[in-house]
Design an enzyme around this catalytic site. Sequence first.
Site, PDB file in Angstrom:
ATOM      1  N   GLU A 177       8.440  -5.128  -9.469  1.00 25.02           N
ATOM      2  CA  GLU A 177       8.188  -5.318 -11.664  1.00 25.02           C
ATOM      3  C   GLU A 177       7.177  -4.491 -11.198  1.00 25.02           C
ATOM      4  O   GLU A 177       6.641  -4.241 -12.284  1.00 25.02           O
ATOM      5  CB  GLU A 177       8.221  -6.569 -11.095  1.00 25.02           C
ATOM      6  CG  GLU A 177       6.532  -7.225 -10.669  1.00 25.02           C
ATOM      7  CD  GLU A 177       6.670  -7.490  -8.833  1.00 25.02           C
ATOM      8  OE1 GLU A 177       7.822  -6.956  -8.063  1.00 25.02           O
ATOM      9  OE2 GLU A 177       5.992  -7.976  -8.345  1.00 25.02           O
ATOM     10  N   HIS A 235       6.504  -4.669  -5.003  1.00 21.66           N
ATOM     11  CA  HIS A 235       7.065  -5.344  -5.376  1.00 21.66           C
ATOM     12  C   HIS A 235       7.714  -3.810  -6.889  1.00 21.66           C
ATOM     13  O   HIS A 235       7.106  -3.147  -7.100  1.00 21.66           O
ATOM     14  CB  HIS A 235       5.374  -5.378  -6.301  1.00 21.66           C
ATOM     15  CG  HIS A 235       4.514  -6.012  -5.306  1.00 21.66           C
ATOM     16  ND1 HIS A 235       4.974  -7.528  -5.993  1.00 21.66           N
ATOM     17  CD2 HIS A 235       3.443  -6.023  -4.803  1.00 21.66           C
ATOM     18  CE1 HIS A 235       3.998  -8.725  -4.844  1.00 21.66           C
ATOM     19  NE2 HIS A 235       3.248  -7.556  -4.339  1.00 21.66           N
ATOM     20  N   CYS A 275       6.886 -10.383  -2.447  1.00 24.03           N
ATOM     21  CA  CYS A 275       6.211 -10.569  -1.881  1.00 24.03           C
ATOM     22  C   CYS A 275       5.324 -12.188  -1.607  1.00 24.03           C
ATOM     23  O   CYS A 275       6.459 -12.260  -0.869  1.00 24.03           O
ATOM     24  CB  CYS A 275       4.897  -9.596  -2.818  1.00 24.03           C
ATOM     25  SG  CYS A 275       3.514  -9.254  -1.219  1.00 24.03           S
TER      26      CYS A 275
END
Lengths: 298, 203
Positions: free
Chosen positions: B174, B172, B81
Site C-alpha cells: 500500500e 507494505h 505487516c
Amino acid sequence: METKNVNGNEWRVKVGLAEMLKGGCIMDVTNADQARIAEKAGACAVMALERVPADIRKEGGVARMASVKIIREIMDTVSIPAMAKVRIGHFMEAEVLQALEVDYIDESEVLTPADEEHHIWKHDFRVPFVCGARNLGEALRRIAEGAAMIRTKGEAGSGNVVEAVRHMRAITGRMKKLTTMRADELMAEAKELGAPLELVQQVAKTGKLPVPNFSAGGIATPADAALVRHLGAEAVFVGSGIFKSSDPETRAKAIVKATTHFDDPKAILEAHEELGEAMKGIDVRQLEEKDLLQTRGW
Amino acid sequence: MSKPKIGILAVQGDFEAHGAMLARMGVDSSEVRKPGELKDCDGLILPGGESTTQLQFLQEEGLFDAIRKFAADGGAIFGTCAGAILLANEVKHPDQPSLSLLDMTVLRNAYGRQIASEVVTGRSTLKAEALEMVFIRAPIIERVGRGIEILAEYAGKPVLVQKGRIMAATFHPELTTETAVHQRFLDTVASQNGARHAAASQE
C-alpha cells in the site's frame, strides 16, 4: 512524497513509519515502568525523556536528551517504537540516539535549545525525525531540512489544548488557502511563508503536508485528543497529560480510545466515564514570553 | 456479479494508504472500527501499524471475535505487516495472542529497529518483473504450515503467503504504486464472492 536531496527509498521508509503510527497515541515516558503502562494502554509508540514537560517547566535548569541508560531500558521493555528527544540544533545528541538505534528522533522545543539559529540537517540521518511547528511556514522549513513527520508545538506541559488548536488551525487553514491560489501567486506566498517554493507548490496541489501531520502540546483529556483529530491531526502525542494526572493507566487507555473513535461522541463519553482528575493545567495567557516553550526554534 | 465491498480495519495504522490504493484501482472501501461495520463487507484488509495496539482494540471492542466469525462465514482477509502478525496462529518475540487464521509462525520486529527498515525488490509469482517491497520494522515468517502458498520470498523467507481466502504480506504494497498484490486480493474476494453467490442461489 519525494523531496530534494534525499535518497528516495530512505525517505519512503522514514515517512512510512509515521504512516504506521497514524490513528494512534504516542506517550511521553520517563522510565521503563511508565513505558510498560503506556504500551499496555494501547500507545502506538513511546517518547523517552528525562522529565515530562510539566516538570521541566516547574524545576527549570537545562533540559537535555534523556540518559542513554533510561532510553535503552525503555527500548528493551516495550515492543512498540521508541522515540527520544534531542535539543534543537544538537546534531551530536541526534548522532548518539541514532547509534543507540531509537526508532524516531524528536528535535524538540521542550528541551533547552542548543542552537538558536540552526536546526539539525535531518537528511544526514537514517533515523527519521519529527519536529514541532506553529504554522505552515515552520512546518515546511522543517520538512525541507528532512523532518518526516510534523507535530503541532502547542504549549507543552501546560495541560491546556488552546495552543495545539491554534497551531493546527493555522497549518490547515493556510493549506486550504494555498489550494485556492493561482500558480503565479505561489512565489509571493513562499516568500511570505519563508518556505521552499517546491513544497509550497506541492501543498497547493494536494492540500496536505507531504508528511504525516500529528498534534502535540497540552492534550490532557480524551475529548482534547478527539478535538485535535477533528481539526486535522492524524495522531496525537500526549506528554504530561497522562503521568501528571491522578489516574495514568485509566487516562492513557481513555485517550487511546478517544483518538481512534474521535468521530463517535458516545465512545468519547465512555472514555470519560471512569476518569479521575486531570492534571491541573495553566492558563497560557498568564505565562510570560520567556516561559513559553513554543517560541523556541523558528 | 455485484461490486465487492472491501472494509479496512481503521483502529490504528496506515489504513488510509490502503484506501488510497484501492481508490486508485477504482475500488470503493469503507473504514471498520466496530463489529457492525463488517456486516456488508466481502473482504477485509488489516493494515500495517502497531499490532499490540490493534490487538487490544480488537479484544476489548468485540472485533476479535467478529473478525474470526467473518472469516468463518467465508469473508476474505488480507493483512499487511501488523495485519500479518494478527493473522498468524503463532506470534513470537514477544509472544502475543492472535486471530489464528493462517498456520504460520511470525517473529515480530525480526529484522531490527527502524534503522533496518528498507525498500527492496524481490521475485513473486504474481508477475514476471520484480516486485517492489517496503519493509518497516517488519516481522519475519519463520514457519509456514501445510497448504500455505508462498507467493513471494525475500532473503530466503516467505514475505507474501496465502491459503484460501486469507492472505498476508510482511511488507507494505500500500506504500508503493504496485497494484499486483492488492489485485490478487481483489481476485480472491471476487472468486470467493462468486462461490458464495452460487451457494446462495442453490439454496
